[in-house]
Design a protein around this motif. Structure first.
Motif, PDB file in Angstrom:
ATOM      1  N   GLN A   1       0.812  -1.208   0.000  1.00 50.03           N
ATOM      2  CA  GLN A   1       0.000   0.000   0.000  1.00 50.03           C
ATOM      3  C   GLN A   1       0.855   1.273   0.000  1.00 50.03           C
ATOM      4  N   TYR A   2       1.918   1.254   0.821  1.00 50.90           N
ATOM      5  CA  TYR A   2       2.764   2.438   0.961  1.00 50.90           C
ATOM      6  C   TYR A   2       4.103   2.206   0.264  1.00 50.90           C
ATOM      7  N   SER A   3       4.599   3.206  -0.362  1.00 54.93           N
ATOM      8  CA  SER A   3       5.884   3.082  -1.054  1.00 54.93           C
ATOM      9  C   SER A   3       7.056   3.532  -0.187  1.00 54.93           C
ATOM     10  N   VAL A   4       6.761   4.050   1.009  1.00 55.40           N
ATOM     11  CA  VAL A   4       7.804   4.583   1.886  1.00 55.40           C
ATOM     12  C   VAL A   4       7.973   3.658   3.093  1.00 55.40           C
ATOM     13  N   ASN A   5       9.121   2.981   3.164  1.00 61.40           N
ATOM     14  CA  ASN A   5       9.366   2.034   4.244  1.00 61.40           C
ATOM     15  C   ASN A   5       9.405   2.708   5.610  1.00 61.40           C
ATOM     16  N   LEU A   6       9.814   3.965   5.645  1.00 64.07           N
ATOM     17  CA  LEU A   6       9.881   4.687   6.909  1.00 64.07           C
ATOM     18  C   LEU A   6       8.499   4.780   7.558  1.00 64.07           C
ATOM     19  N   ILE A   7       7.482   4.989   6.731  1.00 63.77           N
ATOM     20  CA  ILE A   7       6.114   5.068   7.250  1.00 63.77           C
ATOM     21  C   ILE A   7       5.661   3.703   7.746  1.00 63.77           C
ATOM     22  N   VAL A   8       5.943   2.658   6.962  1.00 60.86           N
ATOM     23  CA  VAL A   8       5.572   1.295   7.356  1.00 60.86           C
ATOM     24  C   VAL A   8       6.235   0.930   8.682  1.00 60.86           C
ATOM     25  N   ASP A   9       7.539   1.225   8.793  1.00 61.22           N
ATOM     26  CA  ASP A   9       8.286   0.900  10.023  1.00 61.22           C
ATOM     27  C   ASP A   9       7.691   1.604  11.236  1.00 61.22           C
ATOM     28  N   LYS A  10       7.273   2.829  11.038  1.00 60.25           N
ATOM     29  CA  LYS A  10       6.730   3.603  12.157  1.00 60.25           C
ATOM     30  C   LYS A  10       5.459   2.961  12.696  1.00 60.25           C
ATOM     31  N   TYR A  11       4.608   2.479  11.788  1.00 57.90           N
ATOM     32  CA  TYR A  11       3.387   1.803  12.214  1.00 57.90           C
ATOM     33  C   TYR A  11       3.694   0.438  12.850  1.00 57.90           C
ATOM     34  N   ILE A  12       4.557  -0.332  12.220  1.00 53.48           N
ATOM     35  CA  ILE A  12       4.888  -1.667  12.734  1.00 53.48           C
ATOM     36  C   ILE A  12       5.498  -1.568  14.132  1.00 53.48           C
ATOM     37  N   ASP A  13       6.332  -0.531  14.370  1.00 54.69           N
ATOM     38  CA  ASP A  13       6.946  -0.350  15.688  1.00 54.69           C
ATOM     39  C   ASP A  13       5.917  -0.081  16.771  1.00 54.69           C
ATOM     40  N   CYS A  14       4.743   0.378  16.385  1.00 56.73           N
ATOM     41  CA  CYS A  14       3.685   0.641  17.365  1.00 56.73           C
ATOM     42  C   CYS A  14       2.989  -0.633  17.837  1.00 56.73           C
ATOM     43  N   ILE A  15       3.188  -1.741  17.114  1.00 60.47           N
ATOM     44  CA  ILE A  15       2.582  -3.012  17.523  1.00 60.47           C
ATOM     45  C   ILE A  15       3.474  -3.620  18.600  1.00 60.47           C
ATOM     46  N   GLU A  16       3.069  -3.435  19.826  1.00 65.51           N
ATOM     47  CA  GLU A  16       3.892  -3.855  20.970  1.00 65.51           C
ATOM     48  C   GLU A  16       3.968  -5.373  21.080  1.00 65.51           C
ATOM     49  N   GLU A  17       2.834  -6.031  20.835  1.00 61.42           N
ATOM     50  CA  GLU A  17       2.781  -7.497  20.940  1.00 61.42           C
ATOM     51  C   GLU A  17       1.556  -7.980  20.180  1.00 61.42           C
ATOM     52  N   ILE A  18       1.653  -9.187  19.637  1.00 61.65           N
ATOM     53  CA  ILE A  18       0.493  -9.861  19.053  1.00 61.65           C
ATOM     54  C   ILE A  18       0.211 -11.111  19.883  1.00 61.65           C
ATOM     55  N   ILE A  19      -1.027 -11.216  20.345  1.00 61.21           N
ATOM     56  CA  ILE A  19      -1.464 -12.380  21.124  1.00 61.21           C
ATOM     57  C   ILE A  19      -2.483 -13.125  20.281  1.00 61.21           C
ATOM     58  N   ASN A  20      -2.146 -14.336  19.849  1.00 61.81           N
ATOM     59  CA  ASN A  20      -3.077 -15.126  19.027  1.00 61.81           C
ATOM     60  C   ASN A  20      -3.753 -16.195  19.884  1.00 61.81           C
ATOM     61  N   LEU A  21      -4.534 -17.052  19.262  1.00 60.77           N
ATOM     62  CA  LEU A  21      -5.278 -18.079  20.011  1.00 60.77           C
ATOM     63  C   LEU A  21      -4.359 -19.050  20.752  1.00 60.77           C
ATOM     64  N   PRO A  22      -3.288 -19.582  20.116  1.00 57.21           N
ATOM     65  CA  PRO A  22      -2.395 -20.473  20.866  1.00 57.21           C
ATOM     66  C   PRO A  22      -1.761 -19.804  22.096  1.00 57.21           C
ATOM     67  N   ILE A  23      -1.391 -18.533  21.982  1.00 57.35           N
ATOM     68  CA  ILE A  23      -0.818 -17.827  23.129  1.00 57.35           C
ATOM     69  C   ILE A  23      -1.871 -17.647  24.220  1.00 57.35           C
ATOM     70  N   LEU A  24      -3.097 -17.332  23.816  1.00 63.25           N
ATOM     71  CA  LEU A  24      -4.170 -17.203  24.804  1.00 63.25           C
ATOM     72  C   LEU A  24      -4.398 -18.513  25.553  1.00 63.25           C
ATOM     73  N   ARG A  25      -4.342 -19.618  24.817  1.00 62.13           N
ATOM     74  CA  ARG A  25      -4.538 -20.918  25.468  1.00 62.13           C
ATOM     75  C   ARG A  25      -3.408 -21.192  26.462  1.00 62.13           C
ATOM     76  N   GLU A  26      -2.180 -20.831  26.109  1.00 68.44           N
ATOM     77  CA  GLU A  26      -1.040 -20.999  27.018  1.00 68.44           C
ATOM     78  C   GLU A  26      -1.212 -20.134  28.265  1.00 68.44           C
ATOM     79  N   ARG A  27      -1.669 -18.919  28.058  1.00 67.30           N
ATOM     80  CA  ARG A  27      -1.850 -18.019  29.198  1.00 67.30           C
ATOM     81  C   ARG A  27      -3.022 -18.454  30.068  1.00 67.30           C
ATOM     82  N   PHE A  28      -4.017 -19.056  29.443  1.00 66.82           N
ATOM     83  CA  PHE A  28      -5.112 -19.632  30.212  1.00 66.82           C
ATOM     84  C   PHE A  28      -4.606 -20.794  31.068  1.00 66.82           C
ATOM     85  N   LYS A  29      -3.784 -21.636  30.473  1.00 69.22           N
ATOM     86  CA  LYS A  29      -3.204 -22.772  31.208  1.00 69.22           C
ATOM     87  C   LYS A  29      -2.409 -22.274  32.410  1.00 69.22           C
TER      88      LYS A  29
END
Length: 342
Positions: free
Chosen positions: A286-314
């Motif tokens: 979508q974006y041609s400028v990697n600097l913009i992409v990097d800035k957004y990606i750096d804002c994603i502190e963590e991704i928690i998916n279903l397997p991680i949720l199950r581990e944390r539930f355990k």
């Protein structure tokens, strides 16, 4: 033969999938309140609807919110969402369901969609549409009552049959679970996963306090709250629950909070590294400028998916919080699904 009946059939598919299926009430209730007004005023028999001054927006919205599960519905379905989705399913249909006069906020249901014309007769579908949606509401109330009853019964048997309780909650961590229910279960698990984790916090070296991490649910699901579903004190972490990997939605959430770091809880089984790569790849397309992409990606502190949720539930279960998690699911579900209407 009827596009509107075909559309309602699509929107009521969750009827036979229990409480864990995604429910659709917004667009259905927009149809319901307009057609109900049409039938109550006798236009299905008089044939005088083309002379009607139209339904008042305030009365339609009030009626929507009187219906079960409808207390927090907003104006989106009446104003544009129903028409947009209907056209997606029936792009060649000449009619849209909602006719609106914006200058005086009056609404009509398109009568062309209510008339089913055969070689032998003309059938008005108004009354039967009300019956169909009433039956769907009844079915969903029954399913939700059964879900709450199951939660409460299992909660009473936590000590006697812990495995059954664990299996019950794990079943709620599936890709096909209702979005609101997934958010509730995610919150309940993460709240007690972090419950005994502590940090040392203070304003000077002589006054450092040990504090437990506390997770708060900031409002109802699907609320217009700026993309914050949970917030953690005292770290100030933000959590957003989502079921999409569309990078535009992620970046929109990040923009809403001025590029503040955010953790995404995603209803997906895919590996978190792959999810992040997929988000980045779509962003780079979508974006041609990697600097913009990097800035957004750096804002994603963590991704928690279903397997991680199950581990944390355990982990939370091992810490002895199974009963607390079930109680939290029951409490939040009753609030979220307006249980007091039953």
């Amino acid at each position: 033969m009827s596009p509107i009946l075909q559309y309602i059939n699509v929107k009521t598919r969750a009827a036979n999938r229990g409480s864990k299926a995604r429910n659709s009430f917004g667009n259905l209730y927009a149809i319901y309140v307009l057609v109900e007004d049409y039938v109550k005023k006798g236009f299905d028999e008089s044939g005088q609807y083309n002379f009607y001054e139209g339904s008042k927006y305030s009365e339609l919205l009030r009626r929507q919110r009187e219906l079960p599960f409808g207390q927090k519905l907003q104006n989106h379905a009446l104003n544009h969402r129903l028409n947009q989705e209907f056209k997606k399913y029936f792009p060649t249909c000449d009619y849209i369901p909602v006719i609106r006069e914006s200058s005086n906020n009056r609404y009509w249901f398109n009568e062309n969609l209510l008339l089913c014309i055969t070689e032998d007769n003309i059938y008005n579908l108004g009354a039967i549409i009300i019956k169909i949606i009433d039956k769907y509401i009844e079915t969903k109330i029954d399913a939700f009552e059964n879900f709450i009853n199951s939660c409460e019964q299992i909660n009473q048997l936590v000590e006697a049959n812990q495995n059954e309780a664990v299996d019950f909650i794990v079943e709620l961590l599936q890709p096909n679970v209702d979005a609101r229910l997934f958010e509730i279960v995610s919150y309940s698990i993460l709240k007690y996963y972090y419950y005994e984790q502590t940090i040392f916090f203070g304003f000077d070296m002589q006054d450092i306090q040990q504090e437990n991490l506390k997770l708060y649910k900031t409002g109802r699901t699907n609320a217009n709250d700026g993309g914050i579903d949970f917030v953690m004190k005292p770290l100030g972490r933000f959590f957003q629950v989502t079921e999409t990997t569309d990078f535009k939605k992620y970046f929109l959430d990040i923009d809403k909070i001025e590029k503040y770091p955010i953790t995404f809880v995603i209803k997906a089984t895919e590996n978190t590294d792959k999810l992040l790569q997929k988000i980045r790849k779509k962003a780079e397309q979508q974006y041609s400028v990697n600097l913009i992409v990097d800035k957004y990606i750096d804002c994603i502190e963590e991704i928690i998916n279903l397997p991680i949720l199950r581990e944390r539930f355990k982990h939370a279960v091992e810490m002895g919080y199974l009963g607390n998690i079930l109680e939290e699911i029951i409490k939040q579900s009753k609030v979220e699904f307006n249980y007091n209407f039953i």
